[in-house]
Write a protein that holds these residues in place. Sequence first.
Motif, PDB file in Angstrom:
ATOM      1  N   TYR A  72      38.174  40.038  41.098  1.00 35.26           N
ATOM      2  CA  TYR A  72      36.863  39.565  41.570  1.00 35.26           C
ATOM      3  C   TYR A  72      35.862  40.723  41.504  1.00 35.26           C
ATOM      4  O   TYR A  72      36.164  41.842  41.914  1.00 35.26           O
ATOM      5  CB  TYR A  72      36.994  39.086  43.014  1.00 35.26           C
ATOM      6  CG  TYR A  72      35.812  38.268  43.512  1.00 35.26           C
ATOM      7  CD1 TYR A  72      35.903  36.877  43.568  1.00 35.26           C
ATOM      8  CD2 TYR A  72      34.630  38.870  43.924  1.00 35.26           C
ATOM      9  CE1 TYR A  72      34.842  36.125  44.032  1.00 35.26           C
ATOM     10  CE2 TYR A  72      33.562  38.115  44.380  1.00 35.26           C
ATOM     11  CZ  TYR A  72      33.677  36.740  44.442  1.00 35.26           C
ATOM     12  OH  TYR A  72      32.618  35.995  44.896  1.00 35.26           O
ATOM     13  N   PRO A  73      34.646  40.436  40.958  1.00 36.97           N
ATOM     14  CA  PRO A  73      33.668  41.531  40.845  1.00 36.97           C
ATOM     15  C   PRO A  73      33.057  41.899  42.197  1.00 36.97           C
ATOM     16  O   PRO A  73      32.038  41.346  42.593  1.00 36.97           O
ATOM     17  CB  PRO A  73      32.621  40.963  39.881  1.00 36.97           C
ATOM     18  CG  PRO A  73      32.719  39.489  40.020  1.00 36.97           C
ATOM     19  CD  PRO A  73      34.143  39.180  40.389  1.00 36.97           C
ATOM     20  N   ILE A  74      33.687  42.816  42.890  1.00 40.81           N
ATOM     21  CA  ILE A  74      33.174  43.239  44.202  1.00 40.81           C
ATOM     22  C   ILE A  74      33.631  44.674  44.458  1.00 40.81           C
ATOM     23  O   ILE A  74      34.696  45.081  43.994  1.00 40.81           O
ATOM     24  CB  ILE A  74      33.666  42.270  45.316  1.00 40.81           C
ATOM     25  CG1 ILE A  74      32.923  42.535  46.619  1.00 40.81           C
ATOM     26  CG2 ILE A  74      35.175  42.366  45.518  1.00 40.81           C
ATOM     27  CD1 ILE A  74      33.065  41.411  47.618  1.00 40.81           C
ATOM     28  N   THR A  75      32.798  45.422  45.190  1.00 37.63           N
ATOM     29  CA  THR A  75      33.153  46.811  45.483  1.00 37.63           C
ATOM     30  C   THR A  75      33.866  46.905  46.833  1.00 37.63           C
ATOM     31  O   THR A  75      33.809  45.999  47.660  1.00 37.63           O
ATOM     32  CB  THR A  75      31.902  47.700  45.537  1.00 37.63           C
ATOM     33  OG1 THR A  75      31.032  47.178  46.545  1.00 37.63           O
ATOM     34  CG2 THR A  75      31.173  47.724  44.206  1.00 37.63           C
TER      35      THR A  75
ATOM     36  N   GLN B 110      35.120  49.225  42.037  1.00 38.75           N
ATOM     37  CA  GLN B 110      35.499  47.819  42.024  1.00 38.75           C
ATOM     38  C   GLN B 110      36.959  47.735  42.463  1.00 38.75           C
ATOM     39  O   GLN B 110      37.774  48.591  42.112  1.00 38.75           O
ATOM     40  CB  GLN B 110      35.323  47.233  40.615  1.00 38.75           C
ATOM     41  CG  GLN B 110      35.472  45.724  40.604  1.00 38.75           C
ATOM     42  CD  GLN B 110      35.283  45.100  39.231  1.00 38.75           C
ATOM     43  OE1 GLN B 110      34.774  45.741  38.322  1.00 38.75           O
ATOM     44  NE2 GLN B 110      35.686  43.858  39.095  1.00 38.75           N
TER      45      GLN B 110
ATOM     46  N   ARG C 229      39.457  46.138  41.594  1.00 39.80           N
ATOM     47  CA  ARG C 229      40.462  46.090  40.533  1.00 39.80           C
ATOM     48  C   ARG C 229      40.999  47.480  40.198  1.00 39.80           C
ATOM     49  O   ARG C 229      42.132  47.635  39.775  1.00 39.80           O
ATOM     50  CB  ARG C 229      39.822  45.468  39.290  1.00 39.80           C
ATOM     51  CG  ARG C 229      40.758  45.395  38.106  1.00 39.80           C
ATOM     52  CD  ARG C 229      40.080  44.774  36.903  1.00 39.80           C
ATOM     53  NE  ARG C 229      38.777  45.335  36.655  1.00 39.80           N
ATOM     54  CZ  ARG C 229      37.730  44.635  36.253  1.00 39.80           C
ATOM     55  NH1 ARG C 229      37.830  43.352  36.105  1.00 39.80           N
ATOM     56  NH2 ARG C 229      36.586  45.222  36.038  1.00 39.80           N
TER      57      ARG C 229
ATOM     58  N   TYR D 226      30.674  38.745  33.369  1.00 32.75           N
ATOM     59  CA  TYR D 226      31.864  39.139  34.143  1.00 32.75           C
ATOM     60  C   TYR D 226      32.560  40.350  33.523  1.00 32.75           C
ATOM     61  O   TYR D 226      33.077  41.219  34.227  1.00 32.75           O
ATOM     62  CB  TYR D 226      32.799  37.934  34.176  1.00 32.75           C
ATOM     63  CG  TYR D 226      34.130  38.098  34.866  1.00 32.75           C
ATOM     64  CD1 TYR D 226      34.207  38.105  36.252  1.00 32.75           C
ATOM     65  CD2 TYR D 226      35.310  38.201  34.135  1.00 32.75           C
ATOM     66  CE1 TYR D 226      35.436  38.213  36.874  1.00 32.75           C
ATOM     67  CE2 TYR D 226      36.538  38.308  34.756  1.00 32.75           C
ATOM     68  CZ  TYR D 226      36.599  38.319  36.128  1.00 32.75           C
ATOM     69  OH  TYR D 226      37.811  38.425  36.747  1.00 32.75           O
TER      70      TYR D 226
ATOM     71  N   VAL E   5      30.175  43.782  34.438  1.00 41.32           N
ATOM     72  CA  VAL E   5      29.644  44.205  35.737  1.00 41.32           C
ATOM     73  C   VAL E   5      30.757  44.491  36.736  1.00 41.32           C
ATOM     74  O   VAL E   5      31.925  44.200  36.470  1.00 41.32           O
ATOM     75  CB  VAL E   5      28.745  43.110  36.339  1.00 41.32           C
ATOM     76  CG1 VAL E   5      27.625  42.761  35.383  1.00 41.32           C
ATOM     77  CG2 VAL E   5      29.566  41.871  36.662  1.00 41.32           C
ATOM     78  N   LYS E   6      30.364  45.044  37.900  1.00 40.87           N
ATOM     79  CA  LYS E   6      31.364  45.194  38.957  1.00 40.87           C
ATOM     80  C   LYS E   6      30.998  44.485  40.252  1.00 40.87           C
ATOM     81  O   LYS E   6      31.727  44.579  41.224  1.00 40.87           O
ATOM     82  CB  LYS E   6      31.690  46.675  39.200  1.00 40.87           C
ATOM     83  CG  LYS E   6      30.568  47.517  39.701  1.00 40.87           C
ATOM     84  CD  LYS E   6      31.128  48.923  40.019  1.00 40.87           C
ATOM     85  CE  LYS E   6      30.078  49.765  40.716  1.00 40.87           C
ATOM     86  NZ  LYS E   6      30.583  51.081  41.100  1.00 40.87           N
ATOM     87  N   GLU E   7      29.859  43.781  40.255  1.00 46.61           N
ATOM     88  CA  GLU E   7      29.526  43.025  41.470  1.00 46.61           C
ATOM     89  C   GLU E   7      28.973  41.647  41.123  1.00 46.61           C
ATOM     90  O   GLU E   7      28.396  41.446  40.052  1.00 46.61           O
ATOM     91  CB  GLU E   7      28.506  43.790  42.303  1.00 46.61           C
ATOM     92  CG  GLU E   7      29.094  45.039  42.936  1.00 46.61           C
ATOM     93  CD  GLU E   7      28.264  45.517  44.106  1.00 46.61           C
ATOM     94  OE1 GLU E   7      28.137  44.760  45.076  1.00 46.61           O
ATOM     95  OE2 GLU E   7      27.711  46.631  44.023  1.00 46.61           O
ATOM     96  N   LEU E   8      29.111  40.724  42.078  1.00 45.66           N
ATOM     97  CA  LEU E   8      28.736  39.333  41.847  1.00 45.66           C
ATOM     98  C   LEU E   8      27.252  39.164  41.510  1.00 45.66           C
ATOM     99  O   LEU E   8      26.893  38.432  40.598  1.00 45.66           O
ATOM    100  CB  LEU E   8      29.107  38.499  43.077  1.00 45.66           C
ATOM    101  CG  LEU E   8      28.669  37.043  43.072  1.00 45.66           C
ATOM    102  CD1 LEU E   8      29.287  36.282  41.913  1.00 45.66           C
ATOM    103  CD2 LEU E   8      29.046  36.361  44.386  1.00 45.66           C
ATOM    104  N   HIS E   9      26.372  39.859  42.260  1.00 49.11           N
ATOM    105  CA  HIS E   9      24.946  39.627  42.008  1.00 49.11           C
ATOM    106  C   HIS E   9      24.543  40.136  40.625  1.00 49.11           C
ATOM    107  O   HIS E   9      23.687  39.550  39.967  1.00 49.11           O
ATOM    108  CB  HIS E   9      24.081  40.246  43.113  1.00 49.11           C
ATOM    109  CG  HIS E   9      24.120  41.746  43.170  1.00 49.11           C
ATOM    110  ND1 HIS E   9      25.068  42.428  43.885  1.00 49.11           N
ATOM    111  CD2 HIS E   9      23.353  42.678  42.577  1.00 49.11           C
ATOM    112  CE1 HIS E   9      24.868  43.725  43.738  1.00 49.11           C
ATOM    113  NE2 HIS E   9      23.836  43.905  42.953  1.00 49.11           N
TER     114      HIS E   9
ATOM    115  N   MET F 196      26.528  40.027  38.091  1.00 45.49           N
ATOM    116  CA  MET F 196      27.054  38.998  37.190  1.00 45.49           C
ATOM    117  C   MET F 196      26.042  37.867  37.037  1.00 45.49           C
ATOM    118  O   MET F 196      25.801  37.356  35.943  1.00 45.49           O
ATOM    119  CB  MET F 196      28.365  38.478  37.788  1.00 45.49           C
ATOM    120  CG  MET F 196      29.102  37.457  36.971  1.00 45.49           C
ATOM    121  SD  MET F 196      30.722  37.200  37.748  1.00 45.49           S
ATOM    122  CE  MET F 196      31.169  35.636  37.024  1.00 45.49           C
TER     123      MET F 196
END
Lengths: 240, 277
Positions: A85-88, A131, A133, B214, B217-221, B223
């Motif tokens: 999931y793209p989140i830090t 991130q 991951r 996807y 990037v590394k964050e949802l916003h 993306m």
Amino acid sequence: MLEVYNLAVHYHNNWAINDISFCLQPGQIMGLLGPNGAGKSTLVKAILGLVPVSKGAVKFASRPLKRQLKKVAYVPQRNQIDWDYPITVEKVVMMGRIPATGWFRKPSPSSYHIVRNALEKVGMWQYRQRQIRELSGGQQQRVFLARAIAQQADLLFFDEPFNNIDLQTESIIFQTFAELKQQKKALLVISHDLGLTLNNYDRFLLLNHQIIATGSKQEVLTKENLQKAYGKFSSELGII
Amino acid sequence: MLISWLIEPLSFEFMRLAIAMGFFLGILGAVVGSYLILQQMGMMSGVVSHAVLPGIAVAFFWEINLAIGAFIAGILSALVVMLIQSRSTIKVDAAMALVLSSFLALGVILITLLKTHQIDLDDLLFGDILAITSLDVIQTAIITAIILILTKLFYKELEFYTFDPIGAKACGLPVNFLYFGLICAITITIVASMQTVGVLLVMSLLVGPAITAYLLVKELHEMMIIGAIIGVLSTVSGMYLSYYFDLPSGAAIVMIVFSFFLLSFLFSPKQGVLIRK
């Protein structure tokens, strides 16, 4: 105090768990033990209302727990999370502040402070922009531990926090447990390990669909109880 | 030279409307699509987009707004998938395959029974940009604005829910409400895009720009923002291709979406197949 009365969960004509009653006092760490498929995760999920409960009741501080879930922190098993999931790291820990922040609001400055402290406590502050991951298994577990700390909950649940982690993470987790215990929090921890780490718990609950035994180490971890739960002799289980 | 090439199509009313439509759909698809693929429900867009057919047939028969019929049928299909998944041990992909074809079949039967043959299945399946009216564009602009505002308002809760649904439920977030909100947003996006790209190709607008971003990037916003830029570039350049080479607009847009994805798949700095060591 957490009070669980006659809790039961029914899955496709089988009792996943049945007739579960126990108490957990503030300032206590309870180890939830039992073989694979004994219903340990189901019990925690049933307490939190995450799976449909067939019967029973769960109270916290004399009121139904369901109406005060804001006081609960839950750390799921690592395999339940999509680690791509793209989140830090920092954003994950900030999720712990969502119940306290409320709808339509941004996190307060004090929330940022709390998140920073939590990340520093688990030694992950320097990874805050990573991130998730890109982290190792132990680091991922520490991020979720930091999220639970940041939530400032009174009641904390951990589902197999010690699976596939390094020794450093294990010692950070137990150190944090000890601090939470001092702050009079109540902790319920699912674990597989029947070795030395058992000394970190105050109370035990040995489960195999039903409660085999609950109480202190001496009361629960007897030869008879372990054989009843695991169907094996304690020497085969490597108990010290 | 380039400027006149860009400006010439704009002298036609239908091209101005089509490009405006493409602009809003590019944004809408990427924002809603980001949640869709993070929920691992990319195929759900396929189910909903095909399942709108019976709703359109009934709405046509009763002479009400086709979009309303399509929306209700789309939501119903998503609920049926959810019901099968939660009340049985059947996995979601099988449930989706069954629901998709069953709703489509029901639509075909309803069109025959209600004698609503005036519905042009071809336009529905592949889209028809010549039929876009200024009212359609305004409607889509309003939908886009509403979705963007709702995304902003519920951003942190939706992020929590899509990242860790069990954890979100455990600390008391109303996850069923958030899930239903997402399903509504997905269905609205599909209904709004249908006319331009058609039900067969709408999946591309929802999934393509979002997964392209996807990989970057590394964050949802991020993306959502990069996905929206890719989405807008794709729809608008697809319209130009369609104009100059006389191609079906929906198919042209979809191929551009795929080209962007391919570039990102091969050359993404972090995850590109040709970059990674």
